[in-house]
Scaffold this active site. Structure first.
Site, PDB file in Angstrom:
ATOM      1  N   ASP A  84      69.373  55.785 -23.078  1.00  0.00           N
ATOM      2  CA  ASP A  84      69.511  57.147 -23.605  1.00  0.00           C
ATOM      3  C   ASP A  84      69.386  57.160 -25.136  1.00  0.00           C
ATOM      4  OD1 ASP A  84      69.655  59.341 -21.980  1.00  0.00           O
ATOM      5  OD2 ASP A  84      71.826  59.220 -21.643  1.00  0.00           O
ATOM      6  N   LYS A  91      67.310  62.452 -12.104  1.00  0.00           N
ATOM      7  CA  LYS A  91      67.011  61.123 -12.648  1.00  0.00           C
ATOM      8  C   LYS A  91      66.797  60.106 -11.521  1.00  0.00           C
ATOM      9  CE  LYS A  91      69.330  62.429 -16.839  1.00  0.00           C
ATOM     10  NZ  LYS A  91      70.554  62.549 -17.626  1.00  0.00           N
ATOM     11  N   GLN A 133      76.328  59.910 -17.807  1.00  0.00           N
ATOM     12  CA  GLN A 133      76.005  61.339 -17.879  1.00  0.00           C
ATOM     13  C   GLN A 133      77.083  62.075 -18.685  1.00  0.00           C
ATOM     14  OE1 GLN A 133      73.125  62.791 -16.563  1.00  0.00           O
ATOM     15  NE2 GLN A 133      73.829  64.545 -17.748  1.00  0.00           N
TER      16      GLN A 133
END
Ligand code: NAD
Length: 302
Positions: free
Chosen positions: A120, A53, A97
């Protein structure tokens, strides 16, 4: 019939060229888009995902902030970190994460992220908005699949779409996005009886179960579009999806490879959501000079 390959790597690269232009446009207006990635502990797979990322941010000119917290960090400290990032005007996207260590409740952490920076798409608000078809930040993996489907030029409306896998991050949002586009959607999961009875009816088959070899040609309708989300590492080190690619490609009309299909698109859509957030923040602060966000348009082959 031998399927045409849907190349996620090539589509990602095309989209990222457009992203660099959007970053330049933002920077010319004094906004440097920023993504914060919070990693708790040192799960090796998570470290690789976070690394990818950060690399994608660098490639597109997006500022990235990597915050590493110890595996035994307190819940309060994680929440305080998120709160700081929520208030930081230089950060437009916040990603925590997953998975998190067992003592940190995932739901509380995800809901602490500002809905305006939830790139997200896992905050309850954005999940709910997906149900009503008004999501600002569609979750990255199904969002990437949607764009891959667009490259086939086939209209999803009225098609039988079967999703194998019902997780919160892939299967369920994927089903909702297909429903929004007026497909007739079936979502299958580990408790589904006679999986083949459902998959054989699919004009569009999307597989996200994490089971190598799950989908064999007998389960696939002639001419179906097959999207393989699965990523599985075999004992010999090879990475494969959930679909028996070589055999199924002889029956499908379009198919994604693994690797090189859905995987690259997931990270690309994270950057898309981050840019969208920065553009929205600019617009909110500075009047309507900036054009509102539009979904990336993917041209179908002629
Ligand atoms: P998960 O384990 O959270 O969910 C798996 C789902 O598949 C569950 O709903 C389960 O009921 C269903 N399932 C399991 N076995 C099944 C079977 N035999 N028949 C029918 N359904 C079955 O997994 P996830 O996080 O949704 O990920 C699924 C796969 O996709 C994994 O391989 C993962 O690595 C991969 N993935 C890829 C990307 C990407 O960017 N390409 C992103 C996320 C996940």
């Amino acid at each position: 019939m031998t399927a045409q390959i849907i190349d996620g790597k090539a589509l990602s690269q095309r989209l990222r060229v457009g992203f660099r232009e959007r970053v330049e446009r933002l920077k010319a207006r004094g906004v440097s888009p920023g993504l914060a990635v919070v990693l708790v502990g040192d799960n090796p797979a998570s470290r690789v995902y976070v690394g990818n990322k950060i690399k994608a941010c660098e490639e597109c000119g997006v500022h990235s902030l990597h915050i590493g917290l110890a595996a035994d960090v307190s819940e309060a400290e994680v929440l305080a970190t998120i709160e700081r990032l929520n208030r930081d005007a230089g950060i437009h996207g916040i990603l925590v994460q997953l998975p998190l260590p067992a003592h940190i409740p995932i739901a509380r952490v995800l809901e602490a992220i500002s809905v305006h920076k939830d790139v997200d798409g896992f905050h309850l608000y954005n999940v709910g908005a997906l149900v009503t078809g008004t999501s600002i930040f569609p979750p990255c993996t199904p969002y990437g699949v949607q764009l891959l489907l667009d490259t086939t030029g086939i209209d999803v409306a009225g098609k039988n779409a079967v999703v194998v896998g019902a997780s919160n991050i892939v299967g369920k949002p994927m089903g909702l996005m297909l429903l929004q586009r007026e497909a007739t959607v079936t979502i299958c999961h580990a408790k589904t009886r006679d999986l083949a009875q459902h998959t054989i009816l699919a004009d569009i088959l999307i597989v996200a179960a994490g089971k190598p070899g799950l989908i064999v040609p007998q389960m696939v309708k002639e001419g179906a579009i097959v999207i393989d989300v699965g990523i599985n590492r075999l004992p010999d080190g090879r990475i494969v999806g959930d679909v028996c690619f070589d055999a199924v490609k002889e029956k499908a009309s379009w198919i994604t490879p693994v690797p090189g299909g859905v995987g690259p698109m997931t990270v690309t859509m994270l950057i898309e959501n981050t840019l969208r957030s920065a553009e929205r923040a600019f617009k909110a602060a500075d009047g309507d000079e900036f054009q509102d966000w539009e979904a990336p348009v993917v041209k179908s082959p002629d």
